[in-house]
Scaffold this active site. Structure first.
Site, PDB file in Angstrom:
ATOM      1  N   TYR A 262       0.825  -1.208   0.000  1.00 23.63           N
ATOM      2  CA  TYR A 262       0.000   0.000   0.000  1.00 23.63           C
ATOM      3  C   TYR A 262       0.855   1.251   0.000  1.00 23.63           C
ATOM      4  O   TYR A 262       2.079   1.195   0.175  1.00 23.63           O
ATOM      5  CB  TYR A 262      -0.962  -0.004   1.192  1.00 23.63           C
TER       6      TYR A 262
ATOM      7  N   ARG B 250       8.332   4.028  -4.813  1.00 23.61           N
ATOM      8  CA  ARG B 250       8.395   3.125  -3.661  1.00 23.61           C
ATOM      9  C   ARG B 250       7.357   2.008  -3.798  1.00 23.61           C
ATOM     10  O   ARG B 250       7.614   0.860  -3.436  1.00 23.61           O
ATOM     11  CB  ARG B 250       8.179   3.894  -2.353  1.00 23.61           C
TER      12      ARG B 250
ATOM     13  N   HIS C  99      -0.450 -21.465  -0.125  1.00 26.74           N
ATOM     14  CA  HIS C  99       0.695 -20.737   0.417  1.00 26.74           C
ATOM     15  C   HIS C  99       1.704 -20.370  -0.661  1.00 26.74           C
ATOM     16  O   HIS C  99       2.546 -19.495  -0.450  1.00 26.74           O
ATOM     17  CB  HIS C  99       1.381 -21.546   1.530  1.00 26.74           C
TER      18      HIS C  99
ATOM     19  N   LYS D 297       6.435  -1.841   1.899  1.00 26.59           N
ATOM     20  CA  LYS D 297       5.253  -1.264   2.566  1.00 26.59           C
ATOM     21  C   LYS D 297       4.095  -2.255   2.442  1.00 26.59           C
ATOM     22  O   LYS D 297       3.168  -2.072   1.647  1.00 26.59           O
ATOM     23  CB  LYS D 297       4.922   0.111   1.966  1.00 26.59           C
TER      24      LYS D 297
ATOM     25  N   GLU E 100      12.955   2.992  13.632  1.00 25.60           N
ATOM     26  CA  GLU E 100      11.842   3.846  13.190  1.00 25.60           C
ATOM     27  C   GLU E 100      10.684   3.660  14.145  1.00 25.60           C
ATOM     28  O   GLU E 100      10.765   2.866  15.089  1.00 25.60           O
ATOM     29  CB  GLU E 100      11.421   3.511  11.747  1.00 25.60           C
TER      30      GLU E 100
ATOM     31  N   LEU F 297      11.190   1.472   6.825  1.00 25.19           N
ATOM     32  CA  LEU F 297      10.581   1.900   5.567  1.00 25.19           C
ATOM     33  C   LEU F 297      11.331   3.118   5.026  1.00 25.19           C
ATOM     34  O   LEU F 297      11.597   4.055   5.793  1.00 25.19           O
ATOM     35  CB  LEU F 297       9.113   2.268   5.810  1.00 25.19           C
TER      36      LEU F 297
HETATM   37  N1  PDD Z   1       3.003   5.181   7.366  1.00 20.01           N
HETATM   38  N2  PDD Z   1       7.734   3.851   8.715  1.00 20.01           N
HETATM   39  C1  PDD Z   1       6.579   3.169   8.758  1.00 20.01           C
HETATM   40  C2  PDD Z   1       6.574   1.816   9.391  1.00 20.01           C
HETATM   41  C3  PDD Z   1       5.403   3.731   8.216  1.00 20.01           C
HETATM   42  O1  PDD Z   1       4.261   3.034   8.239  1.00 20.01           O
HETATM   43  C4  PDD Z   1       5.445   5.034   7.655  1.00 20.01           C
HETATM   44  C5  PDD Z   1       4.238   5.697   7.049  1.00 20.01           C
HETATM   45  C6  PDD Z   1       6.679   5.715   7.642  1.00 20.01           C
HETATM   46  C7  PDD Z   1       6.826   7.096   7.039  1.00 20.01           C
HETATM   47  O2  PDD Z   1       6.801   7.041   5.635  1.00 20.01           O
HETATM   48  P1  PDD Z   1       6.295   8.256   4.737  1.00 20.01           P
HETATM   49  O3  PDD Z   1       7.108   9.437   5.110  1.00 20.01           O
HETATM   50  O4  PDD Z   1       6.549   7.805   3.355  1.00 20.01           O
HETATM   51  O5  PDD Z   1       4.833   8.478   5.046  1.00 20.01           O
HETATM   52  C8  PDD Z   1       7.800   5.095   8.173  1.00 20.01           C
HETATM   53  C9  PDD Z   1       1.811   5.632   6.716  1.00 20.01           C
HETATM   54  C10 PDD Z   1       1.584   7.101   6.779  1.00 20.01           C
HETATM   55  C11 PDD Z   1       0.650   4.799   7.204  1.00 20.01           C
HETATM   56  O6  PDD Z   1       0.846   3.595   7.348  1.00 20.01           O
HETATM   57  O7  PDD Z   1      -0.447   5.323   7.398  1.00 20.01           O
END
Ligand code: PDD
Length: 291
Positions: free
Chosen positions: A33, A52, A103, A148, A180, A204
């Protein structure tokens, strides 16, 4: 009229948009996603998000079902429903529905492609002023956090634990290194140097993370990509977390203790202003799509 969402080539009222219970996203969390902010109706850093997305798809052995132009058309149509409002796009691609629960990865399967726009969740001004509380937790996720993936159970459990302990985010720690947050990237300021962990399978590659580094470079602020140990996190002058929806948030409490003097720091103030200026430039250009 009710909100339209995009599903497999069609724009459908949300209440009529249905996916099979045999969809591998539903059965296995087999999908990826993106969350993309849009200011004044314009997607922010769309190309980077789509790059990405393609990397995530490659990471789970799928090919991109749509190209950049096709995505642009879809997102413009979704965003047009709210005019110039600030919004966020959620888009998801799963491997699709198959007759059996297997699977292995079936060859003759078509992806499920879905996207919708919602109002952008505004940052709470009080929280921006006060700064966030975070806790550290062991990272219980898998070893491909650079993908992601929609499989977010470990993130959800960790985020909930943070909430249960009165914090707003958990910083995830693996082998003594803070990588993170559950839904955000991590920065610290140490000796006036902005530091974020280098890209790896343990985090990520955040679009906001990259933008913050770009803004630091352009403004001549010193920065480095380097690992952050728990001890460095605890001794940091400033801690920030970043995401597309939270932007750059100051963290003022770590595990119940104040970070430095317990107030958002001067480097964060500079970065937040640089970020706001970057968004303002996009609004000015809003007659032509962002590139
Ligand atoms: N999440 N790390 C993780 C585990 C994340 O889920 C996200 C973003 C980020 C930051 O990435 P970005 O700057 O590209 O938004 C880092 C989104 C916003 C979500 O799951 O809703």
């Amino acid at each position: 009229m009710s909100e339209l969402i995009y599903l497999n080539g069609e724009f459908i009222p949300q209440e009529n948009a249905c996916v099979s219970v045999m969809d591998r996203g539903f059965l296995f969390g087999d999908g990826v996603y993106e969350v993309i902010p849009a200011y004044a109706g314009q997607p922010f850093r769309l190309r980077e998000h789509l790059r990405r997305l393609d990397a995530s798809l490659e990471g789970i052995r799928m090919s991109p079902p749509l190209d950049e132009d096709q995505w642009r058309d879809i997102l413009q149509r979704l965003l047009a429903q709210r005019g110039d409002a600030d919004q966020q796009i959620y888009l998801q691609i799963t491997r699709g529905a198959y007759g059996k629960r297997l699977h292995t990865i079936p060859e003759d399967i078509n992806p499920t492609v879905m996207a919708f726009a919602t109002e952008l969740a505004r940052r709470d001004p009080e929280l921006v002023k006060q700064g966030m509380s975070v806790i550290t937790l062991d990272d219980i996720r898998w070893d491909r956090c650079n993908i992601k993936a929609i499989t977010l159970l470990a993130n959800i459990l960790s985020q909930q634990q943070a909430r249960d302990e009165g914090a707003q985010e958990a910083i995830l720690v693996r082998d003594g290194q803070a990588n993170e947050g559950t839904a955000s990237n991590l920065f610290i300021v140490k000796d006036n140097l902005i530091i974020t962990p280098p890209k790896s399978r343990h985090l990520l590659p955040g679009i906001t993370r990259d933008l913050v580094l770009e803004l630091a470079r352009d403004a001549g602020l010193p920065y480095a990509e380097a690992s952050i140990s728990v001890e460095e996190l605890e001794a940091a002058e400033e801690i920030w977390i970043t995401s597309s929806t939270k932007e750059v948030m100051p963290v003022t409490r770590l595990n119940g203790h104040p970070v430095d003097n317990g107030h958002p720091g001067p480097m964060w103030e500079k970065m937040d202003a640089l970020y706001a200026a970057c968004k303002a430039r996009l609004r000015l250009r809003s007659s032509s799509p962002e590139d």
